[in-house]
Scaffold this active site. Structure first.
Site, PDB file in Angstrom:
ATOM      1  N   ASP A   1      52.096  47.868  41.241  1.00  0.00           N
ATOM      2  CA  ASP A   1      52.024  46.621  40.470  1.00  0.00           C
ATOM      3  C   ASP A   1      52.669  46.914  39.122  1.00  0.00           C
ATOM      4  O   ASP A   1      52.059  47.543  38.256  1.00  0.00           O
ATOM      5  CB  ASP A   1      50.566  46.193  40.308  1.00  0.00           C
ATOM      6  CG  ASP A   1      50.393  45.010  39.351  1.00  0.00           C
ATOM      7  OD1 ASP A   1      51.410  44.384  38.985  1.00  0.00           O
ATOM      8  OD2 ASP A   1      49.240  44.737  38.974  1.00  0.00           O
TER       9      ASP A   1
ATOM     10  N   LYS B   1      58.873  43.255  30.956  1.00  0.00           N
ATOM     11  CA  LYS B   1      58.915  42.368  32.122  1.00  0.00           C
ATOM     12  C   LYS B   1      59.343  40.948  31.731  1.00  0.00           C
ATOM     13  O   LYS B   1      59.833  40.190  32.566  1.00  0.00           O
ATOM     14  CB  LYS B   1      57.534  42.352  32.790  1.00  0.00           C
ATOM     15  CG  LYS B   1      57.498  41.800  34.204  1.00  0.00           C
ATOM     16  CD  LYS B   1      56.134  42.078  34.805  1.00  0.00           C
ATOM     17  CE  LYS B   1      55.933  41.401  36.139  1.00  0.00           C
ATOM     18  NZ  LYS B   1      54.602  41.693  36.695  1.00  0.00           N
TER      19      LYS B   1
ATOM     20  N   GLU C   1      53.257  38.781  43.786  1.00  0.00           N
ATOM     21  CA  GLU C   1      51.919  39.220  43.405  1.00  0.00           C
ATOM     22  C   GLU C   1      50.797  38.445  44.108  1.00  0.00           C
ATOM     23  O   GLU C   1      49.823  39.062  44.567  1.00  0.00           O
ATOM     24  CB  GLU C   1      51.780  39.150  41.886  1.00  0.00           C
ATOM     25  CG  GLU C   1      52.617  40.222  41.171  1.00  0.00           C
ATOM     26  CD  GLU C   1      52.823  39.957  39.693  1.00  0.00           C
ATOM     27  OE1 GLU C   1      52.251  38.978  39.182  1.00  0.00           O
ATOM     28  OE2 GLU C   1      53.572  40.730  39.055  1.00  0.00           O
TER      29      GLU C   1
ATOM     30  N   ASP D   1      46.584  33.676  39.380  1.00  0.00           N
ATOM     31  CA  ASP D   1      47.100  34.950  38.879  1.00  0.00           C
ATOM     32  C   ASP D   1      47.516  34.794  37.417  1.00  0.00           C
ATOM     33  O   ASP D   1      48.566  34.217  37.130  1.00  0.00           O
ATOM     34  CB  ASP D   1      48.291  35.371  39.755  1.00  0.00           C
ATOM     35  CG  ASP D   1      48.953  36.657  39.268  1.00  0.00           C
ATOM     36  OD1 ASP D   1      48.404  37.307  38.354  1.00  0.00           O
ATOM     37  OD2 ASP D   1      50.020  37.011  39.799  1.00  0.00           O
TER      38      ASP D   1
END
Length: 557
Positions: free
Chosen positions: A10, A71, A175, A199
């Protein structure tokens, strides 16, 4: 030693996590400090490069040399709204190079430019090393997760980062799908379950509706916001306290990178405190010159300064259910993942939306994504465990994909929320016209019922046909994201019938798009693998960065 063992990573905005499926179960692998998640931070000091926890500890003292939130940069152009909105909040220096953002750092008394892929590779290399230290041998194969809303470019760039890190990517996995795999295996789901995955990561919010039946995970819809994540709560809190300090001391620290970074770190801890307490304290010694800063924030104040973010989250849930054509009463379980999903207001908001439904807390929100990635990695590497026999995941395309047609309109070839992998084709007619004695062309979707276009003025002449590929939901090409463009050359007008071009979109299991076009008369064909960014790393760039990373390792030892 099993040569085919593979890990799940992850790769998070704020924290990363690595896991492996072995001995019929998933094992989350702790780092050298016995922490099960590792900060996604990289620091360059005068003499060393640090990654993970050591790097985060340096952030307050070395804000200019500490890189985080990468990211939010990877796979984006410099002028992207997400990049521009975050610029003022990052202490490190960002510059533009061939339309891409690059990070300027000082290392060994030299200024260096780093791509987001390069920084991500350092984090991935760290996670790889954590796994290798734990397992006692080399690991190469990995499944790496990305937000559901990641574009093709961001997925490609993440894959490039993994290659630089020395990893063989078995799959780029969304994800929410990873979290659903964790939920399904952990809870031994055998019948039909309809679940909603909420999420809230460090950099994005994504919501997905997933149906699980006999081990098959079928994503029905996904929606999200790439500008709402856990990091944004820290930013809002830091802004709140900077204004408070200004009122109390008549000093504006909004452009003081060192002070803002110290405050940001304090706000992250305060946010965590507010998940279990109704008040949190901020205590920073010598915050500015000789002034100590001591303050408090209540949970109510925190909720007020972030109220619009909470409203947006509810809207995302509503959109996802609408796209899935489901009523909220049909959802069996609501699963929360991501560290910030622990915020009480978010839990209350979701619980109230679902009329008091108990939230499923069977899986750790910090580890669920890595847990699911490890399951997928085991399946793809041929693990024969009975636990994995019936697990199959079916993801969806997060955006509609199409080409620019006549008058700048978009003709959609793959609809948003289509199950992937998928391959779909459409046939178009070439619509020519003269501009300054040159033939220019547009594409019109073929329709047998429409009167044929007159081709006599163009008979026996040749033209080029440009195929522009877009992703997005707007009907006009100009309002969507251009993924790429390629050309079919020397198309001959050989009769009074318009040439027909068959265009095929093929999305693989990683969510990466390939496009081909063929002239149905001459069988001339051209194709492209969408890169979405002319500044994307080339194979030689990647090879160069691999060698650069190896030099860093030697210098650090």
């Amino acid at each position: 030693m099993d040569r085919r063992r593979a890990i799940g990573i992850d790769l998070g905005t704020a924290y990363s996590c690595v896991a492996i499926f072995q001995h019929d179960k998933v094992e989350v692998i702790p780092n050298e400090l016995f922490e099960r998640t590792t900060p996604s931070y990289v620091t360059f000091t005068k003499y060393r490069r640090l990654v993970g926890s050591d790097a985060k500890y340096q952030a307050d003292a070395n804000p200019n040399g500490t890189i985080f939130n990468v990211k939010r940069l990877i796979g984006r152009r410099y002028d992207d709204a997400v990049v521009q909105n975050n610029l003022k909040h990052w202490p490190f220096q960002l510059v533009i190079d061939l339309e891409k953002p690059k990070i300027m750092i000082e290392y060994k008394e030299q200024l260096k430019l780093m791509t987001p892929e390069e920084v991500s590779a350092l984090i991935l290399r760290k996670m790889k090393q954590i796994a290798e230290d734990h397992l006692g041998g080399p690991v190469t194969d990995a499944v790496i997760t990305v937000p559901a809303a990641f574009t093709d470019s961001q997925r490609q760039a993440t894959k490039d980062a993994a290659v630089i890190a020395g990893l063989n990517v078995l799959r780029i996995l969304s994800e929410p799908v990873a979290a659903a795999m964790a939920y399904g295996l952990h809870n031994q789901i055998s019948g039909l379950r309809q679940i909603l995955i909420f999420d809230l990561g460090g950099g994005t919010t994504n919501v997905s509706v997933i149906v699980i039946y006999k081990g098959v995970l079928d994503v029905k819809s996904t929606s999200g916001d790439v500008q709402i994540g856990g990091e944004d709560f820290h930013i809002r809190m830091a802004t709140y306290f900077i204004e408070k300090f200004k009122r109390e001391h008549n000093i504006d620290l909004s452009k003081n990178k060192h002070a803002k970074q110290r405050l940001r770190s304090a706000c992250e801890q305060a946010k965590k405190t507010l998940s279990s307490s109704t008040q949190a304290s901020i205590n920073i010694d010598l915050f500015h010159e000789n002034i100590d800063f001591k303050s408090t924030i209540t949970r109510t104040q925190f909720e007020k300064i972030n109220d619009d973010l909470f409203v947006s989250m509810r809207t995302i849930i509503e959109t996802t259910l609408r796209d899935a054509k489901m009523d909220k009463s049909s959802i069996d379980d609501v699963v929360l993942i991501g560290g910030s999903s622990r915020i009480p207001k978010i839990r209350d908001l979701i619980r109230d939306f679902f009329n008091g439904k108990l939230l499923n807390q069977s899986i750790n929100p910090d580890e669920a994504v890595a847990y699911g990635a490890a399951i997928q990695a085991a399946i793809l590497s041929g693990n024969q465990s009975e636990q994995l026999e019936r697990i199959l995941s079916l993801d969806v395309a997060p955006y509609s994909l199409g080409i620019e047609a006549k008058d700048g309109q978009i003709t959609t070839i793959i609809e948003r929320n289509t199950t992937i992998p998928t391959k779909q084709s459409r046939t178009f007619e070439v619509s020519p016209s003269y501009q300054a004695d040159k033939i220019v062309t547009e594409l019109i979707e073929h329709d047998e019922r429409r009167p044929k276009l007159p081709m006599t003025p163009f008979l026996n002449q040749k033209c080029d046909v440009d195929i522009k590929v877009f992703e997005g939901q707007d009907g006009l090409a100009i309002n969507n994201n251009l993924l790429g463009c390629f050309t079919l050359s020397d198309i001959l007008f050989s009769s009074d019938v318009a040439p027909q071009i068959e265009i095929t979109f093929d999305i693989d299991a990683n969510g990466i798009l390939n496009v081909s076009a063929i002239d149905k008369t001459s069988q001339k064909e051209n194709k492209m693998r969408v890169t979405n960014d002319k500044g994307r790393l080339s194979e030689s760039d990647i090879e160069s960065l691999i060698k650069k990373l190896e030099r860093y390792d030697l210098e650090n030892n």
